[in-house]
Design an enzyme around this catalytic site. Structure first.
Site, mmCIF file in Angstrom:
data_model
loop_
_atom_site.group_PDB
_atom_site.id
_atom_site.type_symbol
_atom_site.label_atom_id
_atom_site.label_comp_id
_atom_site.label_asym_id
_atom_site.label_seq_id
_atom_site.Cartn_x
_atom_site.Cartn_y
_atom_site.Cartn_z
ATOM 1 N N ASN A 149 0.871 -1.180 0.000
ATOM 2 C CA ASN A 149 0.000 0.000 0.000
ATOM 3 C C ASN A 149 0.904 1.225 0.000
ATOM 4 O O ASN A 149 1.371 1.677 1.047
ATOM 5 C CB ASN A 149 -0.907 -0.032 1.235
ATOM 6 C CG ASN A 149 -1.893 1.122 1.285
ATOM 7 O OD1 ASN A 149 -1.739 2.126 0.600
ATOM 8 N ND2 ASN A 149 -2.916 0.983 2.111
ATOM 9 N N GLU A 180 -7.046 -1.304 5.120
ATOM 10 C CA GLU A 180 -7.006 -1.369 3.661
ATOM 11 C C GLU A 180 -6.253 -2.600 3.172
ATOM 12 O O GLU A 180 -6.597 -3.186 2.135
ATOM 13 C CB GLU A 180 -6.359 -0.101 3.108
ATOM 14 C CG GLU A 180 -7.147 1.161 3.381
ATOM 15 C CD GLU A 180 -6.401 2.433 3.015
ATOM 16 O OE1 GLU A 180 -7.060 3.428 2.687
ATOM 17 O OE2 GLU A 180 -5.153 2.410 3.051
#
Length: 378
Positions: A8, A366
């Site tokens: 990420n 996430e």
């Protein structure tokens, strides 16, 4: 047991995690490379950070792979999942990233200059490191596909809309995780009207009805809506015309809007909410006042879009950890059914209200959303 690696990439950091490839992925290891540049640091399993020397998004990957090598030993890596900030009109679900997809995503870099180039640099570095392993892209904009047109369009000549000048919305992976968590833990609330406030260095809010994005504070780019750590948030377009008339170049204006504005610009001190809350500088207080004011204003707008709200969820670094900000946002919001439980708020929740509408603190994840997408796709 097989494994999945998630990457990420932010503007100055890369969060990473290793998961099993079970139907519900099990977290095996988590870490982050921060302060990318001359003094990059790596944190593993939330231990103390250690310096790794100068590194950018591509060159940080060897340090990440070295850190996760013990947990990958004896496991086959079957997929690498990536957060991609902008998917434009075409990328509405996770996809395996090949040369064609990367070329299409490169064309979107002007729409997310703070993130998209770094996202793609990380993908290419992972392709070089694992040439035979599928690379899966997960898109922040995809959650907002299907917005009502009134929340998708600007009042510009329609030809610009047809060319892609429209409101996309961002932070979709975070909203996806919160929505899935609500369906599991608060199913009645998940089926209703919820506003999610993702408050971090990047910040936005989303109006969600029965799991579907109805409205978002972010629009064409990740500059719109709430003030952020260093980004301006909503801005009168006339300000940009004025700055151009003053002779500022495109590059100078871009730097101001993305790097010098928001909490950092207003306070003149820091983009870090912890530092501002601890400061006795009046400019720090003014920056916080404006930040809270904008959240409250957008909360009212989201409630209007939904026709009332059944719940408000705080997530993101500030939303999850800054109890004083949550308290100030909820102060006087009884007319929306939100009644602050001060002691529960100080304790961090998850439920921090006593009224008809629920106010919740839910840490977002996430990376888990990315891992789930890789499992489904592969």
């Amino acid at each position: 047991m097989n494994a999945i690696l998630t990457l990420n990439a932010g503007s100055s950091s890369i969060k990473f995690a290793v998961y099993s490839d079970a139907p519900e992925p099990e977290l095996l290891q988590v870490g982050q490379v921060e302060n990318l540049g001359p003094i990059a640091q790596l944190t593993l399993n939330r231990s103390a950070a250690r310096p790794i020397g100068p590194a950018d998004h591509a060159s940080a990957l060897p340090a990440i792979l070295e850190a996760v090598s013990p947990v990958l030993a004896g496991r086959e890596l079957v997929g690498v999942g990536h957060r991609i900030v902008h998917g434009g009109k075409s990328f509405v679900a996770p996809v395996v990233l090949e040369a064609e997809q990367l070329t299409q995503l490169e064309a979107l870099e002007p729409l997310a200059p703070l993130h998209q180039p770094h996202n793609l640099a990380t993908v290419r570095a992972a392709q070089r490191a694992f040439p035979d392993v599928p690379q899966v892209g997960c898109f922040d904009t995809a959650f907002h596909v299907g917005h009502p047109m009134v929340n998708d369009v600007f009042a510009l000549p329609r030809r610009f809309y047809e060319k892609g000048v429209r409101r996309y919305g961002f932070h979709g992976l975070s909203y996806d995780y919160i929505t899935q968590t609500l369906r599991r833990d608060y199913p009645e609330l998940a089926a209703g009207r919820v506003v999610v406030a993702h408050l971090g260095n990047g910040a936005s809010m989303c109006a969600i009805r029965d799991g579907q994005s109805i409205g978002s504070t972010m629009g064409f780019s990740a500059l719109d809506g709430l003030p952020m750590g260093t980004r301006c948030g909503q801005l009168d377009p006339g300000v940009l015309l004025y700055l151009m008339d003053q002779g500022l170049s495109r590059e100078a204006i871009t730097h101001i809007l993305y790097k010098e504005s928001g909490l950092k610009g207003l306070s003149g001190l820091s983009h870090d909410m912890r530092a501002l809350l601890a400061s006795d500088d009046p400019h720090a207080a003014e920056a916080i006042d404006y930040y809270v004011f904008r959240i409250r204003r957008e909360l009212g707008a989201m409630a209007a879009i939904l026709g009332g709200i059944d719940g408000l969820v705080f997530c993101g670094g500030i939303g999850e950890n800054a109890a004083p900000i949550r308290a100030r946002v909820l102060d006087g919001m009884e007319f929306l059914g939100l009644h602050l439980d001060a002691s529960a708020n100080r304790a961090g929740g998850p439920l921090i209200s006593t009224g008809q509408a629920h106010a919740l603190v839910i840490p977002t994840d996430e990376e888990r959303v990315i891992a789930r997408a890789v499992v489904r796709l592969l």
